[in-house]
Design a protein around this motif. Structure first.
Motif, PDB file in Angstrom:
ATOM      1  N   ARG A   1       0.808  -1.223   0.000  1.00 56.85           N
ATOM      2  CA  ARG A   1       0.000   0.000   0.000  1.00 56.85           C
ATOM      3  C   ARG A   1       0.840   1.271   0.000  1.00 56.85           C
ATOM      4  O   ARG A   1       0.323   2.362  -0.212  1.00 56.85           O
TER       5      ARG A   1
ATOM      6  N   THR B   1       2.751   4.317  -0.948  1.00 49.75           N
ATOM      7  CA  THR B   1       2.950   5.094  -2.174  1.00 49.75           C
ATOM      8  C   THR B   1       4.432   5.400  -2.334  1.00 49.75           C
ATOM      9  O   THR B   1       5.201   5.349  -1.365  1.00 49.75           O
TER      10      THR B   1
ATOM     11  N   ASP C   1      -2.253  14.720  -1.651  1.00 45.18           N
ATOM     12  CA  ASP C   1      -2.184  13.253  -1.661  1.00 45.18           C
ATOM     13  C   ASP C   1      -3.192  12.634  -2.636  1.00 45.18           C
ATOM     14  O   ASP C   1      -3.537  11.470  -2.502  1.00 45.18           O
ATOM     15  N   HIS C   2      -3.686  13.426  -3.584  1.00 44.59           N
ATOM     16  CA  HIS C   2      -4.628  12.902  -4.582  1.00 44.59           C
ATOM     17  C   HIS C   2      -4.264  13.302  -6.013  1.00 44.59           C
ATOM     18  O   HIS C   2      -5.131  13.325  -6.886  1.00 44.59           O
TER      19      HIS C   2
ATOM     20  N   CYS D   1       2.530  10.587  -5.205  1.00 47.52           N
ATOM     21  CA  CYS D   1       1.465  10.197  -4.272  1.00 47.52           C
ATOM     22  C   CYS D   1       0.462   9.253  -4.923  1.00 47.52           C
ATOM     23  O   CYS D   1      -0.314   8.604  -4.243  1.00 47.52           O
TER      24      CYS D   1
ATOM     25  N   MET E   1      -6.440   3.108   3.120  1.00 47.87           N
ATOM     26  CA  MET E   1      -6.522   2.121   2.052  1.00 47.87           C
ATOM     27  C   MET E   1      -6.586   0.719   2.653  1.00 47.87           C
ATOM     28  O   MET E   1      -5.849   0.423   3.577  1.00 47.87           O
TER      29      MET E   1
ATOM     30  N   ASP F   1      -6.306   6.652  -6.299  1.00 44.48           N
ATOM     31  CA  ASP F   1      -7.105   7.694  -5.665  1.00 44.48           C
ATOM     32  C   ASP F   1      -8.378   7.091  -5.063  1.00 44.48           C
ATOM     33  O   ASP F   1      -8.717   7.338  -3.895  1.00 44.48           O
TER      34      ASP F   1
ATOM     35  N   LYS G   1      -7.589   4.998  -1.994  1.00 40.43           N
ATOM     36  CA  LYS G   1      -7.336   5.806  -0.795  1.00 40.43           C
ATOM     37  C   LYS G   1      -8.650   6.217  -0.146  1.00 40.43           C
ATOM     38  O   LYS G   1      -8.754   6.286   1.083  1.00 40.43           O
TER      39      LYS G   1
ATOM     40  N   GLU H   1     -11.309   4.546  -0.365  1.00 40.24           N
ATOM     41  CA  GLU H   1     -12.037   3.298  -0.131  1.00 40.24           C
ATOM     42  C   GLU H   1     -13.356   3.250  -0.890  1.00 40.24           C
ATOM     43  O   GLU H   1     -14.312   2.602  -0.463  1.00 40.24           O
TER      44      GLU H   1
END
Lengths: 168, 176
Positions: free
Chosen positions: A19, A21, A40-41, A59, B1, B34, B37, B39
């Motif tokens: 998981r 990044t 973070d997106h 990220c 996640m 994305d 993250k 969910e």
């Protein structure tokens, strides 16, 4: 999970949760805190690094997907006593206020100038069949993946233009 | 996640085999990670297909192009043949996302990306696409970015791709 990364010319072997990044691997596992976590997106660009010659949002990718890849972070672009042309131009042109987005801006711009040298067009290029000149509008469009909350944009564009002119 | 098993595929057949039951393919990952993250998506297994040889753009006998599923948005937008002969496709790609995202996002992933409907992203809202049978909060919600034609009472989501619109206009076909 074992992952090998070549970061700024040094090989690192990591044993990480899948998981993780690439950004978290750099910051939390390797102590390379120059790359920043903003949104973070994948929207702000503060985490931009160069992987195998191309700028990406660290990220939005998993470190384990990059086993064997070459990563350049801001630490690999220059150091305080040995600034890259872009870093020096950001200092000279005052291309930041708080500085949080700056490592991402500089990694992004470093790779962006290479894209221009390779003749890549952008959304604001008139004739996409041929290359583009690096106007301020071109710089702004090409850097649109890097947000600056302080809105230092005019000086960021100026810094990039000066650095590009110097290396031309 | 949520936790998942990570598998790296070394052949298309292997990838399909690995993906049986609860798995998702990952290529660029710019949309999937994305969603993971947040969910909104929680695959039990991720099958990484990035090492498969599907990143070529080839001329076809009838004067067209065959674009591999793993060709990045950048490579497709910057291909000299696309820029010269199908500029709408380059322009559509360059109008979307950012340089960083286009360097990672792939052609196949662009077509398979999920809707940007706000209610699909918001796990507290009803969404038939995310959780079939729960309803559609978008019908009476903030739906300006959503569809007005071709909708149903169950969903008014749109596909977010600019690239797909250009491909549709050019009569592109998906082939195995």
């Amino acid at each position: 999970m074992e992952t090998n990364l070549e970061i700024n010319g040094t090989r690192h072997r990591l044993d990480i949760d899948p998981r993780t990044t690439l950004l978290d691997a750099l910051r939390h596992h390797l102590g390379l805190t120059g790359s920043k976590k903003g949104c973070d997106h994948g929207q702000c660009g503060a985490c931009t690094v160069i992987v195998n010659g191309r700028r990406i949002n660290s990220c939005l990718t998993l470190a384990c997907m990059h086993d064997g890849d070459e990563v350049t972070t801001i630490e690999g672009i220059g150091q305080p006593d040995n600034l890259s042309a872009l870093q020096a131009a950001f200092v000279q042109e005052d291309g930041f206020q708080c500085g949080y987005c700056t490592p991402g801006q500089i990694c992004s711009a470093t790779a962006m100038l290479e894209e221009v040298r390779n003749g890549w067009p952008s959304h604001v290029t008139d004739d996409i069949a041929s290359g583009a000149e690096l106007t301020d509008a071109e710089i702004s469009e090409r850097m649109s993946g890097n947000l600056c909350r302080c809105a230092a944009y005019p000086n960021i564009v100026e810094a990039i233009r000066k650095a590009a002119e110097k290396s031309a | 996640m949520r936790a998942f098993d990570y598998v790296r595929a070394d052949s298309a057949e292997g990838a399909v085999r690995d993906a049986a039951g609860g798995a998702a393919f990952i290529a660029g990952g710019t949309n999937l990670i994305d969603l993971m993250k947040l969910e909104v998506m929680s695959p039990e297994t991720l099958v990484d297909i990035n090492r498969l040889a599907m990143n070529g753009i080839e001329d076809t006998a009838d004067g067209g192009l065959r674009i591999g599923a793993l060709v990045t948005n950048s490579d497709l937008a910057n291909d000299s043949r696309v820029r010269r002969n199908w500029p709408v496709l380059s322009r559509a790609l360059l109008a979307g996302a950012s340089g960083q995202l286009r360097n990672k996002a792939t052609t196949g992933g662009n077509l398979l990306q999920r809707t940007r409907c706000l209610y699909f992203y918001d796990r507290a809202s009803a969404c038939n696409k995310r959780e079939p049978g729960t309803g559609c909060a978008a019908q009476e919600g903030f739906n300006r970015i959503l569809a007005v034609l071709g909708t149903s009472e169950h969903c008014i989501a749109t596909h977010p791709s600019d690239m797909a619109v250009a491909m549709r206009a050019l009569g592109a076909e998906g082939r195995r």
